[in-house]
Design a protein around this motif. Structure first.
Motif, PDB file in Angstrom:
ATOM      1  N   THR A 122       0.840  -1.198   0.000  1.00 42.99           N
ATOM      2  CA  THR A 122       0.000   0.000   0.000  1.00 42.99           C
ATOM      3  C   THR A 122       0.876   1.250   0.000  1.00 42.99           C
ATOM      4  O   THR A 122       0.632   2.189  -0.765  1.00 42.99           O
ATOM      5  N   PHE A 123       1.899   1.262   0.834  1.00 42.88           N
ATOM      6  CA  PHE A 123       2.814   2.406   0.857  1.00 42.88           C
ATOM      7  C   PHE A 123       3.584   2.526  -0.460  1.00 42.88           C
ATOM      8  O   PHE A 123       3.756   3.629  -0.990  1.00 42.88           O
ATOM      9  N   TRP A 130      -2.100   9.803   1.738  1.00 42.56           N
ATOM     10  CA  TRP A 130      -1.292   9.152   2.768  1.00 42.56           C
ATOM     11  C   TRP A 130      -2.101   8.746   3.998  1.00 42.56           C
ATOM     12  O   TRP A 130      -1.629   7.953   4.823  1.00 42.56           O
ATOM     13  N   PRO A 145      -3.039   4.670   4.049  1.00 43.86           N
ATOM     14  CA  PRO A 145      -1.966   3.773   4.506  1.00 43.86           C
ATOM     15  C   PRO A 145      -1.516   4.065   5.941  1.00 43.86           C
ATOM     16  O   PRO A 145      -1.129   3.148   6.672  1.00 43.86           O
ATOM     17  N   GLY A 146      -1.606   5.331   6.360  1.00 40.06           N
ATOM     18  CA  GLY A 146      -1.258   5.658   7.747  1.00 40.06           C
ATOM     19  C   GLY A 146      -2.198   4.990   8.735  1.00 40.06           C
ATOM     20  O   GLY A 146      -1.754   4.377   9.711  1.00 40.06           O
ATOM     21  N   LEU A 156      -1.590   1.230   8.759  1.00 40.03           N
ATOM     22  CA  LEU A 156      -0.420   0.853   9.555  1.00 40.03           C
ATOM     23  C   LEU A 156      -0.726   0.924  11.048  1.00 40.03           C
ATOM     24  O   LEU A 156      -0.398  -0.005  11.803  1.00 40.03           O
ATOM     25  N   ASN A 199      -7.231   2.425  -1.023  1.00 42.02           N
ATOM     26  CA  ASN A 199      -6.164   3.311  -1.466  1.00 42.02           C
ATOM     27  C   ASN A 199      -5.883   3.140  -2.960  1.00 42.02           C
ATOM     28  O   ASN A 199      -5.712   4.129  -3.681  1.00 42.02           O
TER      29      ASN A 199
END
Length: 167
Positions: free
Chosen positions: A31-32, A66, A69-70, A73, A126
């Protein structure tokens, strides 16, 4: 047995838990990587919200790509930490010294499955956001919400059925 008096057991991770953890880590990393790869091509305004039908109903600045994905995580890390303390969970049946090991393992398995499902959900969200921002898609697919609900509630139902048989 009172929650405070439940046995605290050190149950090693099962091979299933290790495999699901590895897959989850790969999904988060991908994803990142997807955001890094797409960043320079993204327009200044991108989709930020979808309605229940999967249609874009909100937009925002490019940097918001962002956020997913943040959050992905953070959720992955929180679930990983919480799953280490199954003796603190609420169970729909009494936990005894005889069934604690089985119940703790089943509860941990539920969490690692849900962790993977959430990671996949955020990865898809995402990816579709990036595709929509690049005019290669138009929102989420119609099956996204029903499949997400089936997966989440299905995992919970399977857990309740299996763990209930092991009480």
């Amino acid at each position: 047995m009172d929650k405070a008096k439940r046995p605290i057991l050190k149950i090693p991770l099962s091979s299933t838990e290790r495999l699901l953890g590895l897959i989850t880590a790969l999904v988060v990393a991908l994803t990142f990587i997807n955001v890094f790869a797409a960043w320079s091509n993204l327009p200044d305004i991108i989709p930020t919200h979808y309605n229940a039908a999967g249609k874009i109903d909100g937009t925002g600045p490019k940097w918001t790509v962002w956020l997913v994905p943040g959050v992905q995580l953070v959720l992955t890390l929180v679930i990983s930490i919480v799953s280490r303390f199954p003796h603190t969970f609420n169970y729909p049946w009494k936990i005894t010294s005889e069934n604690a090991g089985r119940q703790y393992l089943m509860a941990r398995l539920l969490l690692v499955w849900l962790r993977l499902e959430l990671a996949l959900l955020f990865a898809y969200l995402n990816w579709k956001t990036i595709q929509s921002a690049l005019n290669q898609a138009n929102g989420l697919d119609w099956w996204f919400l029903p499949l997400t609900l089936i997966a989440m509630f299905g995992s919970l139902g399977i857990y309740l059925w299996l763990a209930g048989r092991m009480k």
